[in-house]
Motif scaffolding. Sequence first.
Motif, mmCIF file in Angstrom:
data_model
loop_
_atom_site.group_PDB
_atom_site.id
_atom_site.type_symbol
_atom_site.label_atom_id
_atom_site.label_comp_id
_atom_site.label_asym_id
_atom_site.label_seq_id
_atom_site.Cartn_x
_atom_site.Cartn_y
_atom_site.Cartn_z
ATOM 1 N N SER A 278 -33.251 -16.149 -12.957
ATOM 2 C CA SER A 278 -32.513 -17.371 -13.253
ATOM 3 C C SER A 278 -33.375 -18.621 -13.296
ATOM 4 C CB SER A 278 -31.410 -17.573 -12.196
ATOM 5 O OG SER A 278 -30.531 -16.474 -12.139
ATOM 6 N N LYS A 279 -34.609 -18.559 -12.817
ATOM 7 C CA LYS A 279 -35.463 -19.737 -12.695
ATOM 8 C C LYS A 279 -35.540 -20.515 -14.010
ATOM 9 C CE LYS A 279 -38.640 -22.413 -10.781
ATOM 10 N NZ LYS A 279 -38.270 -23.420 -9.767
ATOM 11 N N TYR A 280 -35.262 -21.789 -13.942
ATOM 12 C CA TYR A 280 -35.164 -22.666 -15.104
ATOM 13 C C TYR A 280 -36.422 -22.604 -15.973
ATOM 14 C CZ TYR A 280 -34.142 -27.084 -17.594
ATOM 15 O OH TYR A 280 -33.890 -28.044 -18.538
ATOM 16 N N GLY A 281 -36.248 -22.255 -17.242
ATOM 17 C CA GLY A 281 -37.339 -22.286 -18.203
ATOM 18 C C GLY A 281 -38.289 -21.109 -18.177
ATOM 19 N N THR A 282 -38.037 -20.122 -17.341
ATOM 20 C CA THR A 282 -38.897 -18.940 -17.329
ATOM 21 C C THR A 282 -38.381 -17.911 -18.339
ATOM 22 O OG1 THR A 282 -37.622 -17.976 -15.516
ATOM 23 C CG2 THR A 282 -39.559 -19.278 -14.922
ATOM 24 N N VAL A 283 -39.223 -16.954 -18.674
ATOM 25 C CA VAL A 283 -38.867 -15.914 -19.644
ATOM 26 C C VAL A 283 -38.728 -14.580 -18.917
ATOM 27 C CG1 VAL A 283 -39.659 -14.607 -21.655
ATOM 28 C CG2 VAL A 283 -39.916 -17.094 -21.593
ATOM 29 N N LEU A 284 -37.636 -13.896 -19.171
ATOM 30 C CA LEU A 284 -37.384 -12.615 -18.518
ATOM 31 C C LEU A 284 -37.233 -11.521 -19.565
ATOM 32 C CD1 LEU A 284 -33.960 -11.721 -18.544
ATOM 33 C CD2 LEU A 284 -33.991 -14.053 -17.653
ATOM 34 N N VAL A 285 -37.735 -10.359 -19.231
ATOM 35 C CA VAL A 285 -37.535 -9.176 -20.069
ATOM 36 C C VAL A 285 -37.196 -8.009 -19.149
ATOM 37 C CG1 VAL A 285 -39.167 -9.947 -21.836
ATOM 38 C CG2 VAL A 285 -39.939 -8.422 -20.029
ATOM 39 N N ALA A 286 -36.596 -6.995 -19.718
ATOM 40 C CA ALA A 286 -36.337 -5.767 -18.969
ATOM 41 C C ALA A 286 -36.695 -4.586 -19.844
ATOM 42 C CB ALA A 286 -34.882 -5.680 -18.519
ATOM 43 N N ILE A 287 -37.095 -3.510 -19.209
ATOM 44 C CA ILE A 287 -37.488 -2.284 -19.889
ATOM 45 C C ILE A 287 -36.515 -1.189 -19.477
ATOM 46 C CG2 ILE A 287 -39.380 -0.630 -20.221
ATOM 47 C CD1 ILE A 287 -41.240 -2.893 -19.108
ATOM 48 N N GLY A 288 -36.082 -0.365 -20.431
ATOM 49 C CA GLY A 288 -35.252 0.788 -20.090
ATOM 50 C C GLY A 288 -33.804 0.664 -20.523
ATOM 51 N N ARG A 289 -32.922 1.140 -19.685
ATOM 52 C CA ARG A 289 -31.502 1.319 -19.987
ATOM 53 C C ARG A 289 -30.808 -0.010 -20.322
ATOM 54 N NH1 ARG A 289 -28.405 5.873 -18.296
ATOM 55 N NH2 ARG A 289 -26.153 5.569 -18.193
ATOM 56 N N ASN A 290 -29.961 0.013 -21.357
ATOM 57 C CA ASN A 290 -29.199 -1.195 -21.695
ATOM 58 C C ASN A 290 -27.838 -0.897 -22.306
ATOM 59 O OD1 ASN A 290 -29.862 -0.355 -24.289
ATOM 60 N ND2 ASN A 290 -31.080 -2.166 -24.805
ATOM 61 N N ILE A 291 -27.254 0.272 -22.006
ATOM 62 C CA ILE A 291 -25.933 0.609 -22.562
ATOM 63 C C ILE A 291 -24.848 -0.102 -21.753
ATOM 64 C CG2 ILE A 291 -26.583 2.812 -23.579
ATOM 65 C CD1 ILE A 291 -25.113 4.066 -21.037
ATOM 66 N N PHE A 292 -24.788 -1.381 -21.927
ATOM 67 C CA PHE A 292 -23.819 -2.221 -21.231
ATOM 68 C C PHE A 292 -23.134 -3.070 -22.286
ATOM 69 C CE2 PHE A 292 -23.830 -6.620 -19.098
ATOM 70 C CZ PHE A 292 -22.477 -6.558 -18.833
ATOM 71 N N ASP A 293 -21.820 -2.893 -22.425
ATOM 72 C CA ASP A 293 -21.099 -3.637 -23.445
ATOM 73 C C ASP A 293 -19.825 -4.212 -22.847
ATOM 74 O OD1 ASP A 293 -20.760 -4.772 -25.881
ATOM 75 O OD2 ASP A 293 -20.077 -2.967 -26.903
ATOM 76 N N ALA A 294 -19.338 -5.281 -23.446
ATOM 77 C CA ALA A 294 -18.132 -5.946 -22.956
ATOM 78 C C ALA A 294 -17.442 -6.613 -24.126
ATOM 79 C CB ALA A 294 -18.492 -6.976 -21.887
ATOM 80 N N PRO A 295 -16.097 -6.626 -24.138
ATOM 81 C CA PRO A 295 -15.374 -7.224 -25.265
ATOM 82 C C PRO A 295 -15.281 -8.740 -25.217
ATOM 83 C CG PRO A 295 -13.826 -6.263 -23.708
ATOM 84 C CD PRO A 295 -15.191 -5.910 -23.212
ATOM 85 N N ALA A 296 -15.505 -9.361 -24.056
ATOM 86 C CA ALA A 296 -15.415 -10.815 -23.961
ATOM 87 C C ALA A 296 -16.565 -11.472 -24.721
ATOM 88 C CB ALA A 296 -15.438 -11.257 -22.506
ATOM 89 N N PRO A 297 -16.366 -12.678 -25.252
ATOM 90 C CA PRO A 297 -17.437 -13.362 -25.978
ATOM 91 C C PRO A 297 -18.659 -13.604 -25.096
ATOM 92 C CG PRO A 297 -15.321 -14.455 -26.344
ATOM 93 C CD PRO A 297 -15.109 -13.463 -25.239
ATOM 94 N N PHE A 298 -19.829 -13.393 -25.663
ATOM 95 C CA PHE A 298 -21.100 -13.653 -24.988
ATOM 96 C C PHE A 298 -21.212 -12.936 -23.646
ATOM 97 C CE2 PHE A 298 -20.103 -17.440 -27.601
ATOM 98 C CZ PHE A 298 -21.087 -17.264 -28.570
ATOM 99 N N SER A 299 -20.763 -11.695 -23.639
ATOM 100 C CA SER A 299 -20.872 -10.845 -22.453
ATOM 101 C C SER A 299 -21.252 -9.443 -22.919
ATOM 102 C CB SER A 299 -19.548 -10.800 -21.687
ATOM 103 O OG SER A 299 -19.667 -10.058 -20.493
#
Length: 339
Positions: A278-299
């Motif tokens: 969450s740190k302001y202005g930093t860049v985050l990445v993740a490697i691996g699993r990402n099968i996460f979906d949601a019907p709400a906008p921007f989620s």
Amino acid sequence: MDQILGSADLVAMFEHELRLCKLKQGETVLVFTDPRFPHPEYPPAAFAAARSLGADVYLMISQGDQKFDDPLVKAAWCNANLILGMSMLPRGIGSWMYTETHNAALHAGARVLMVQEPLDVLKRMLPNEEIRRRGLAGAQRLQQAKEIHIVSKAGSDYILRKDGRKAMYQCGIADEPGRWDHWPSGLVTCAPLEDSAEGVYVIEPGDVLLGLWRHAQSRVVLTLEKGKITKIEGGPDAYLLQANLERAGDEGAFRFAHAGWGIDHRADWAHVGMDSESKYGTVLVAIGRNIFDAPAPFSGLGGKNVSEAHFDICCRNTSLYLDGELIVENERFVVPELG
């Protein structure tokens, strides 16, 4: 006695948070936890807060090695209005948020809130409208983009494509059906196309290897080709990262899960956890699993990677471009409305 007193201190905070999540009288709340959850005072405090707001509350304590395809777990999750996830299960894949049961609950209309950070972090990064505004503005801008370009003075220079993929933001508030969020958090991210990563990614000492729950102590250089990490070079941290990803035993462990930036000025870099992402202005990445979906906008991410690995990395002193436009430069937002 300490846990009992801690619960009493937390009730007012949970009441405030549940109001932000628009909990209404008569709604059903599921508090989900497990015996190994490191903050046992949270479930009773949340239970009391939800009851005080007139909700029907249920506490579900799973076994410590619970699989999330269990029919009872899935039925409970898919029949609650609001779920408070206070569990690190199942371990190794970034917790329950990357499970089909979680996806099913969101598509059934549940609001889902993850709560697992220490008490001082919950207090310091209590959700507010400023973080929500930054998150929504960032997600709207990211959703329009097709290409993410990340560079740093340390030597990072790589491109990710996201054509057609959604963007999401986290602000710690799950206030509409089908929305997941994490209290506390403040970030904007998306799942790039799994075969798109190209270039070189450099991790410097002091950056955060969240998958190892510590700051990096040595330089790590990742070579990215056709979406895959083809080479990991460096010292002890490179060795540990390689071993962590290989442990999953699948090819997807070496592909990107999501990428974005942090938006909370209250985040403390010295604290490894959601502060890091969450740190302001930093860049985050993740490697691996990402099968996460949601019907709400921007989620949700809408990714396709079913790897058994999920490893987050957070870097300072890094710049991020969207479709050639500079968005973040060394922890400063170049686009004013996003900061």
